[in-house]
Structures are given as C-alpha cells and as structure tokens.
Design an enzyme around this catalytic site. Structure first.
Site, mmCIF file in Angstrom:
data_model
loop_
_atom_site.group_PDB
_atom_site.id
_atom_site.type_symbol
_atom_site.label_atom_id
_atom_site.label_comp_id
_atom_site.label_asym_id
_atom_site.label_seq_id
_atom_site.Cartn_x
_atom_site.Cartn_y
_atom_site.Cartn_z
ATOM 1 N N GLY A 46 0.843 -1.193 0.000
ATOM 2 C CA GLY A 46 0.000 0.000 0.000
ATOM 3 C C GLY A 46 0.873 1.234 0.000
ATOM 4 O O GLY A 46 2.076 1.160 0.297
ATOM 5 N N GLN A 51 2.889 10.093 1.708
ATOM 6 C CA GLN A 51 4.189 9.416 1.842
ATOM 7 C C GLN A 51 5.155 9.806 0.719
ATOM 8 O O GLN A 51 6.355 9.573 0.831
ATOM 9 C CB GLN A 51 4.013 7.892 1.848
ATOM 10 C CG GLN A 51 3.262 7.373 3.074
ATOM 11 C CD GLN A 51 3.113 5.871 3.037
ATOM 12 O OE1 GLN A 51 2.167 5.351 2.442
ATOM 13 N NE2 GLN A 51 4.043 5.178 3.648
ATOM 14 N N CYS A 94 5.414 -0.129 7.748
ATOM 15 C CA CYS A 94 5.134 1.101 6.996
ATOM 16 C C CYS A 94 6.407 1.515 6.279
ATOM 17 O O CYS A 94 7.488 1.536 6.894
ATOM 18 C CB CYS A 94 4.687 2.209 7.954
ATOM 19 S SG CYS A 94 4.310 3.769 7.108
ATOM 20 N N HIS A 136 -4.949 1.606 7.409
ATOM 21 C CA HIS A 136 -3.590 2.143 7.594
ATOM 22 C C HIS A 136 -3.339 3.279 6.583
ATOM 23 O O HIS A 136 -2.830 4.343 6.945
ATOM 24 C CB HIS A 136 -2.590 0.995 7.413
ATOM 25 C CG HIS A 136 -1.151 1.371 7.417
ATOM 26 N ND1 HIS A 136 -0.267 0.938 8.382
ATOM 27 C CD2 HIS A 136 -0.404 2.132 6.563
ATOM 28 C CE1 HIS A 136 0.946 1.417 8.122
ATOM 29 N NE2 HIS A 136 0.883 2.139 7.017
ATOM 30 N N HIS A 140 -2.896 7.611 6.932
ATOM 31 C CA HIS A 140 -1.877 8.507 6.353
ATOM 32 C C HIS A 140 -2.526 9.783 5.821
ATOM 33 O O HIS A 140 -1.936 10.861 5.882
ATOM 34 C CB HIS A 140 -1.151 7.818 5.186
ATOM 35 C CG HIS A 140 -0.024 6.911 5.591
ATOM 36 N ND1 HIS A 140 1.089 7.351 6.260
ATOM 37 C CD2 HIS A 140 0.181 5.585 5.371
ATOM 38 C CE1 HIS A 140 1.926 6.338 6.448
ATOM 39 N NE2 HIS A 140 1.394 5.250 5.922
HETATM 40 O O1 K1U Z 1 3.817 2.359 4.109
HETATM 41 C C1 K1U Z 1 2.743 1.872 3.828
HETATM 42 O O2 K1U Z 1 1.702 2.443 4.093
HETATM 43 C C2 K1U Z 1 2.723 0.526 3.145
HETATM 44 C C3 K1U Z 1 2.656 -0.642 4.103
HETATM 45 C C4 K1U Z 1 1.217 -1.144 4.140
HETATM 46 C C5 K1U Z 1 0.833 -2.003 5.294
HETATM 47 C C6 K1U Z 1 1.453 -3.201 5.554
HETATM 48 C C7 K1U Z 1 1.049 -4.002 6.605
HETATM 49 C C8 K1U Z 1 -0.008 -3.601 7.402
HETATM 50 C C9 K1U Z 1 -0.616 -2.410 7.158
HETATM 51 C C10 K1U Z 1 -0.211 -1.603 6.083
HETATM 52 C C11 K1U Z 1 3.590 -1.723 3.564
HETATM 53 O O3 K1U Z 1 3.447 -2.160 2.472
HETATM 54 S S1 K1U Z 1 4.866 -2.272 4.605
HETATM 55 C C12 K1U Z 1 5.626 -3.580 3.634
HETATM 56 C C13 K1U Z 1 4.844 -4.843 3.606
HETATM 57 O O4 K1U Z 1 3.959 -5.037 4.414
HETATM 58 C C14 K1U Z 1 5.128 -5.872 2.587
HETATM 59 C C15 K1U Z 1 6.135 -5.720 1.665
HETATM 60 C C16 K1U Z 1 6.379 -6.716 0.716
HETATM 61 C C17 K1U Z 1 5.613 -7.860 0.708
HETATM 62 C C18 K1U Z 1 4.602 -8.027 1.620
HETATM 63 C C19 K1U Z 1 4.362 -7.031 2.574
HETATM 64 ZN ZN ZN Z 2 2.284 3.400 6.096
#
Ligand code: K1U
Ligand code: ZN
Length: 170
Positions: A46, A51, A94, A136, A140
């Site tokens: 996401g 961001q 995040c 989430h 933001h």
């Molecule tokens: O920064 C962000 O808002 C993105 C965040 C989204 C998120 C992840 C988990 C729970 C709530 C919101 C991420 O993408 S963190 C990276 C991540 O979770 C991931 C990366 C690669 C493969 C699978 C997961």
């Molecule tokens: Zn985030």
C-alpha cells in the site's frame, strides 16, 4: 510512470491532513500510477500520497502475491461508511517507518466509498488484510502513522531509532 522518493518519519509532511481531489483527472491518474510504481519497487502492499509528499486524498493498494497477476486498487477521497465492532490485530509495517513492526488493533471489516481511477464512485466491503491496509493508508491521509496507535513509550523508541539512523545516514 516515475518512481517517487518515500518520506521517512519524523518528516513533518507525514503529519499533514490531505485535501480531497476535485475529480480524478489525468494528473491524479498519473499520480496513482507513479505511486503504484513506487509501491511495487519498495516493495510494499500500500502507499498513500502524503508518503510521497503530496497532500491529496489518494492511495493505492495491491495485495496480490508475487506469483499472482497484479491487482491494483486506486482510491481517491476514500470514506469509511461502516466499521465492524469486531476487531482484528495485525503486525503492521510502513514504508515511512522502515524496519519497525508493531501490532495494531483496528475494526476487522469496513465498508469504504471512494472514487476509482476513472472518477467512478465505488463501494467495497473489506475484511482480513485489505481491511487493515485500507485503514492504515486512510490514516496517512489524516496525518496519522501506525506508531501513533502505540504507547508513547514505544512510539518514542521507534522515532529515536529513526532519528539516529538518519544522522548516520543509514
Ligand atoms: O507504508 C505503507 O503504508 C505501506 C505498508 C502497508 C501495510 C502493511 C502491513 C499492514 C498495514 C499496512 C507496507 O506495504 S509495509 C511492507 C509490507 O507489508 C510488505 C512488503 C512486501 C511484501 C509483503 C508485505
Ligand atoms: Zn504506512
């Protein structure tokens, strides 16, 4: 499409309340596509416009696994119409709070209304991981990070760690 730099906490631009878009026009569609490219490269599941330093109510999500076809969701001006009383705990990460993870409790299911990339009004009912990620990302848009759901002590520890990492250029 362009890959954009992702802001890292405690950048003040992450605390700003994003403004709604008037309509999803070519400029907003381009922002959505640039955000998707940025999110896939990170990699993440996401990303919200603040961001990447843009104070607009725009977010993207893709929960498809590497072995599945891409399934991007592009949302502008998302609103939560309904949230379940039932809660779900999930260990969140995040891209703006790198290398830190913590359990956050949120409603298990939400109904969300938003404008899609064609400026069409849509509604979805999200559960499981989608419910967590959409809440989430919507946080933001209000200048809220997942660490704001933690105790002052835990949040302070994470922010100090990020501050130190920035000083030594990690
Ligand atoms: O920064 C962000 O808002 C993105 C965040 C989204 C998120 C992840 C988990 C729970 C709530 C919101 C991420 O993408 S963190 C990276 C991540 O979770 C991931 C990366 C690669 C493969 C699978 C997961
Ligand atoms: Zn985030």
């Amino acid at each position: 499409m362009a890959k954009l730099p992702i802001l890292i906490a405690p950048d003040p631009r992450l605390k700003v309340k994003a403004q709604p878009v008037d309509k999803v026009d070519d400029a907003v569609r381009r922002l959505m596509d640039d955000m998707l490219e940025t999110m896939y490269a990170a990699p993440g599941i996401g990303l919200a416009a603040p961001q990447v330093g843009v104070a607009k109510q725009v977010l993207v999500i893709d929960l498809a696994r590497d072995d599945e076809p891409k399934a991007p969701l592009r949302m502008a001006n998302p609103e939560i119409l309904w949230a379940s009383d039932e809660k779900r705990n999930y260990e969140e990460g995040c891209l703006s709070v790198p290398e830190n993870y913590a359990e956050v409790t949120r409603p298990a299911r939400v109904r969300v209304r938003y404008l899609d990339h064609q400026n069409e009004l849509r509604e979805i009912e999200a559960d499981d991981l989608l419910a967590t990620v959409v809440q989430h990302e919507m946080d933001h848009l209000s200048g809220v990070l997942f660490i704001d759901h933690l105790s002052t002590l835990k949040r302070g520890m994470i922010l100090r760690k990020l501050g130190k990492a920035r000083k030594v250029g990690v």
